[in-house]
Design a protein around this motif. Structure first.
Motif, PDB file in Angstrom:
ATOM      1  N   THR A  41     -58.378 -11.129   0.310  1.00 27.20           N
ATOM      2  CA  THR A  41     -56.910 -11.138   0.367  1.00 27.20           C
ATOM      3  C   THR A  41     -56.505 -11.743   1.501  1.00 27.20           C
ATOM      4  O   THR A  41     -55.459 -12.268   1.363  1.00 27.20           O
ATOM      5  N   ALA A  42     -57.328 -11.950   2.536  1.00 26.36           N
ATOM      6  CA  ALA A  42     -56.685 -12.882   3.639  1.00 26.36           C
ATOM      7  C   ALA A  42     -57.143 -14.201   3.622  1.00 26.36           C
ATOM      8  O   ALA A  42     -56.825 -15.242   4.414  1.00 26.36           O
ATOM      9  N   PHE A  43     -57.797 -14.666   2.695  1.00 30.27           N
ATOM     10  CA  PHE A  43     -58.141 -16.018   2.408  1.00 30.27           C
ATOM     11  C   PHE A  43     -57.256 -16.814   1.758  1.00 30.27           C
ATOM     12  O   PHE A  43     -56.421 -16.563   1.009  1.00 30.27           O
ATOM     13  N   VAL A  44     -57.199 -18.023   2.209  1.00 32.16           N
ATOM     14  CA  VAL A  44     -56.329 -19.229   1.653  1.00 32.16           C
ATOM     15  C   VAL A  44     -56.961 -20.479   0.807  1.00 32.16           C
ATOM     16  O   VAL A  44     -57.990 -20.536   1.103  1.00 32.16           O
ATOM     17  N   ALA A  45     -56.225 -20.934   0.068  1.00 30.44           N
ATOM     18  CA  ALA A  45     -56.936 -22.039  -0.705  1.00 30.44           C
ATOM     19  C   ALA A  45     -55.450 -22.980  -1.142  1.00 30.44           C
ATOM     20  O   ALA A  45     -54.455 -22.232  -1.444  1.00 30.44           O
ATOM     21  N   ALA A  46     -55.749 -24.168  -1.276  1.00 32.11           N
ATOM     22  CA  ALA A  46     -54.480 -25.128  -1.564  1.00 32.11           C
ATOM     23  C   ALA A  46     -55.236 -26.314  -2.072  1.00 32.11           C
ATOM     24  O   ALA A  46     -56.150 -26.819  -1.578  1.00 32.11           O
ATOM     25  N   LEU A  47     -54.401 -27.018  -3.141  1.00 32.37           N
ATOM     26  CA  LEU A  47     -54.673 -28.369  -3.490  1.00 32.37           C
ATOM     27  C   LEU A  47     -53.421 -29.224  -3.531  1.00 32.37           C
ATOM     28  O   LEU A  47     -52.862 -29.580  -4.539  1.00 32.37           O
ATOM     29  N   ALA A 105     -62.669 -16.447  -2.877  1.00 33.24           N
ATOM     30  CA  ALA A 105     -61.517 -16.806  -3.292  1.00 33.24           C
ATOM     31  C   ALA A 105     -60.410 -15.929  -3.632  1.00 33.24           C
ATOM     32  O   ALA A 105     -60.546 -15.078  -4.398  1.00 33.24           O
ATOM     33  N   PRO A 106     -59.149 -16.697  -3.081  1.00 33.25           N
ATOM     34  CA  PRO A 106     -57.813 -15.839  -3.426  1.00 33.25           C
ATOM     35  C   PRO A 106     -57.548 -16.040  -4.746  1.00 33.25           C
ATOM     36  O   PRO A 106     -57.896 -16.837  -5.663  1.00 33.25           O
ATOM     37  N   ASP A 107     -56.560 -15.112  -5.158  1.00 37.80           N
ATOM     38  CA  ASP A 107     -56.175 -15.132  -6.807  1.00 37.80           C
ATOM     39  C   ASP A 107     -55.116 -16.390  -6.964  1.00 37.80           C
ATOM     40  O   ASP A 107     -55.596 -16.927  -8.015  1.00 37.80           O
ATOM     41  N   ARG A 108     -54.488 -16.945  -6.171  1.00 35.39           N
ATOM     42  CA  ARG A 108     -53.539 -18.057  -6.255  1.00 35.39           C
ATOM     43  C   ARG A 108     -53.621 -18.823  -5.128  1.00 35.39           C
ATOM     44  O   ARG A 108     -54.226 -18.710  -3.889  1.00 35.39           O
ATOM     45  N   MET A 109     -53.380 -20.250  -5.354  1.00 30.53           N
ATOM     46  CA  MET A 109     -53.226 -21.237  -4.128  1.00 30.53           C
ATOM     47  C   MET A 109     -51.963 -21.048  -3.374  1.00 30.53           C
ATOM     48  O   MET A 109     -50.894 -20.385  -4.087  1.00 30.53           O
ATOM     49  N   GLN A 110     -52.059 -21.382  -2.136  1.00 36.05           N
ATOM     50  CA  GLN A 110     -50.702 -21.287  -1.348  1.00 36.05           C
ATOM     51  C   GLN A 110     -49.806 -22.785  -1.712  1.00 36.05           C
ATOM     52  O   GLN A 110     -50.609 -23.835  -1.678  1.00 36.05           O
ATOM     53  N   ARG A 111     -48.701 -22.658  -2.041  1.00 36.35           N
ATOM     54  CA  ARG A 111     -47.846 -23.665  -2.132  1.00 36.35           C
ATOM     55  C   ARG A 111     -46.717 -23.839  -1.135  1.00 36.35           C
ATOM     56  O   ARG A 111     -45.857 -24.647  -1.094  1.00 36.35           O
ATOM     57  N   ASP A 112     -46.591 -22.475  -0.216  1.00 37.98           N
ATOM     58  CA  ASP A 112     -45.395 -22.384   0.740  1.00 37.98           C
ATOM     59  C   ASP A 112     -45.648 -22.311   2.007  1.00 37.98           C
ATOM     60  O   ASP A 112     -45.112 -21.989   2.843  1.00 37.98           O
ATOM     61  N   VAL A 113     -46.936 -23.210   2.448  1.00 35.47           N
ATOM     62  CA  VAL A 113     -47.510 -23.082   3.690  1.00 35.47           C
ATOM     63  C   VAL A 113     -47.666 -24.791   4.406  1.00 35.47           C
ATOM     64  O   VAL A 113     -48.186 -25.572   3.275  1.00 35.47           O
ATOM     65  N   PRO A 114     -47.169 -25.098   5.233  1.00 37.18           N
ATOM     66  CA  PRO A 114     -47.363 -26.584   5.649  1.00 37.18           C
ATOM     67  C   PRO A 114     -48.892 -27.225   5.413  1.00 37.18           C
ATOM     68  O   PRO A 114     -49.501 -26.185   5.933  1.00 37.18           O
ATOM     69  N   GLU A 115     -48.892 -28.221   5.066  1.00 37.75           N
ATOM     70  CA  GLU A 115     -50.355 -28.804   4.659  1.00 37.75           C
ATOM     71  C   GLU A 115     -51.042 -28.759   6.189  1.00 37.75           C
ATOM     72  O   GLU A 115     -52.130 -28.217   6.063  1.00 37.75           O
ATOM     73  N   SER A 116     -50.507 -28.931   7.192  1.00 37.18           N
ATOM     74  CA  SER A 116     -51.398 -28.995   8.562  1.00 37.18           C
ATOM     75  C   SER A 116     -51.648 -27.601   8.969  1.00 37.18           C
ATOM     76  O   SER A 116     -52.797 -27.516   9.389  1.00 37.18           O
ATOM     77  N   ASP A 117     -51.096 -26.800   8.453  1.00 35.52           N
ATOM     78  CA  ASP A 117     -51.300 -25.072   8.899  1.00 35.52           C
ATOM     79  C   ASP A 117     -52.493 -24.583   7.950  1.00 35.52           C
ATOM     80  O   ASP A 117     -53.476 -23.916   8.428  1.00 35.52           O
ATOM     81  N   LEU A 118     -52.387 -25.098   6.707  1.00 33.86           N
ATOM     82  CA  LEU A 118     -53.540 -24.985   5.671  1.00 33.86           C
ATOM     83  C   LEU A 118     -54.823 -25.162   6.256  1.00 33.86           C
ATOM     84  O   LEU A 118     -55.915 -24.837   6.027  1.00 33.86           O
ATOM     85  N   ASP A 123     -59.500 -19.139   7.675  1.00 33.16           N
ATOM     86  CA  ASP A 123     -59.934 -18.560   6.539  1.00 33.16           C
ATOM     87  C   ASP A 123     -59.638 -19.449   5.239  1.00 33.16           C
ATOM     88  O   ASP A 123     -59.312 -18.900   4.238  1.00 33.16           O
ATOM     89  N   LEU A 124     -59.698 -20.915   5.506  1.00 32.89           N
ATOM     90  CA  LEU A 124     -59.567 -21.670   4.314  1.00 32.89           C
ATOM     91  C   LEU A 124     -60.610 -21.738   3.492  1.00 32.89           C
ATOM     92  O   LEU A 124     -61.730 -22.075   3.912  1.00 32.89           O
ATOM     93  N   VAL A 125     -60.661 -21.206   2.295  1.00 34.76           N
ATOM     94  CA  VAL A 125     -61.894 -21.312   1.324  1.00 34.76           C
ATOM     95  C   VAL A 125     -62.114 -22.650   0.685  1.00 34.76           C
ATOM     96  O   VAL A 125     -63.131 -23.188   0.734  1.00 34.76           O
ATOM     97  N   LEU A 126     -60.604 -23.131   0.353  1.00 33.84           N
ATOM     98  CA  LEU A 126     -60.966 -24.467  -0.186  1.00 33.84           C
ATOM     99  C   LEU A 126     -59.602 -25.144  -0.146  1.00 33.84           C
ATOM    100  O   LEU A 126     -58.492 -24.545  -0.355  1.00 33.84           O
ATOM    101  N   GLY A 127     -59.613 -26.341   0.367  1.00 33.03           N
ATOM    102  CA  GLY A 127     -58.477 -27.298   0.412  1.00 33.03           C
ATOM    103  C   GLY A 127     -58.642 -28.659   0.164  1.00 33.03           C
ATOM    104  O   GLY A 127     -59.725 -28.990  -0.275  1.00 33.03           O
TER     105      GLY A 127
END
Length: 263
Positions: free
Chosen positions: A4-10, A40-53, A58-62
């Motif tokens: 739940t608390a983990f994030v991912a983004a491409l 791994a979270p269910d979905r990727m983050q698309r609403d967080v600035p790249e530098s924050d991600l 808790d970035l699993v994959l970016g």
């Protein structure tokens, strides 16, 4: 361990035209990461600035750019590996294309003196540092360009040159291939020069002692192997190279030289 608390983004090549394909890619990555014990979270983050991600604990994959990696992130993240793309370059490497309007009188690098330069970001390897390094031999005591304007994205730079708001821009080769497929303004441009190949945009994760880099790399490789051919083709993906932190030292060395070039 809850995801739940983990994030991912491409975020680096997540153009609207390929977001559905990126979501399908993430579905494969999520399944493989979880099978290897990662949250791994269910979905990727698309609403967080790249530098924050990139700096999220808790970035699993970016995915990031090589320049911010060497300048700001190396002590906070690990390089899991680097995607290989269908851009006629070595696996895990990429380059920039310097583009001008197809009707421009600019024919060689020296013709760029006094022209207008569009760039996506000052912290972009492909859009700013690579052209600065490439133009170092024509640099002098005064700036190369008469003006510089930040467009905010490679796509924005392409549109500025096509619209005669700038004379030249330096575009990531993967973004250029996407533009040739999806951006009408790219039809108005031609490639003036290509820069030296460099390590491509790395896939990263938070620097956590309990996460095995080898196991995470394997999870990504297995996800790519399971990816539908049409998705891989849409995203230009051809493989996953085992690059590590030290492979990006060349970007740091080139950036130190590029910093001295007055664009």
């Amino acid at each position: 361990m809850s995801a739940t608390a983990f994030v991912a983004a491409l975020p680096m090549y997540d153009w609207p035209e390929v977001q559905t394909d990126n979501d399908r890619f993430w579905n494969k990555l999520r399944e493989s990461l979880r099978a290897h014990g990662f949250p791994a979270p269910d979905r990727m983050q698309r609403d967080v600035p790249e530098s924050d991600l990139w700096q999220h604990p808790d970035l699993v994959l970016g995915q990031t750019c090589g320049l911010p990696l060497v300048r700001d992130l190396m002590q906070k993240v690990r390089v899991v590996g680097t995607p290989a793309y269908d851009i006629a370059c070595g696996a895990g490497s990429y380059y920039s294309v310097m583009v001008v309007h197809r009707d421009s009188a600019i024919e060689k690098i020296s013709d760029l003196k006094g022209k207008r330069f569009a760039y996506n970001s000052l912290c972009s390897q492909s859009g700013y540092a690579a052209p600065a390094y490439h133009l170092r031999e024509i640099a002098g005591a005064t700036p190369i360009f008469s003006s510089k304007v930040q467009s905010g994205s490679h796509r924005g730079s392409i549109r500025m040159v096509a619209g005669n708001e700038a004379d030249v821009a330096s575009i990531d080769a993967v973004a250029w291939r996407l533009a040739e497929r999806h951006e009408e303004a790219a039809k108005e441009l031609r490639v003036l020069a290509t820069t030296e190949p460099m390590p491509g945009l790395p896939v990263i994760c938070a620097r956590r002692a309990e996460w095995s880099n080898d196991r995470m790399h394997l999870a990504v490789v297995e996800a790519m192997a399971a990816l539908e051919p049409e998705v891989a083709e849409a995203l230009l993906l051809t493989g996953f190279a085992p690059l590590c932190d030290s492979d990006y030292a060349i970007i740091q060395r080139h950036a130190e030289i590029a910093d001295k070039v007055s664009l």
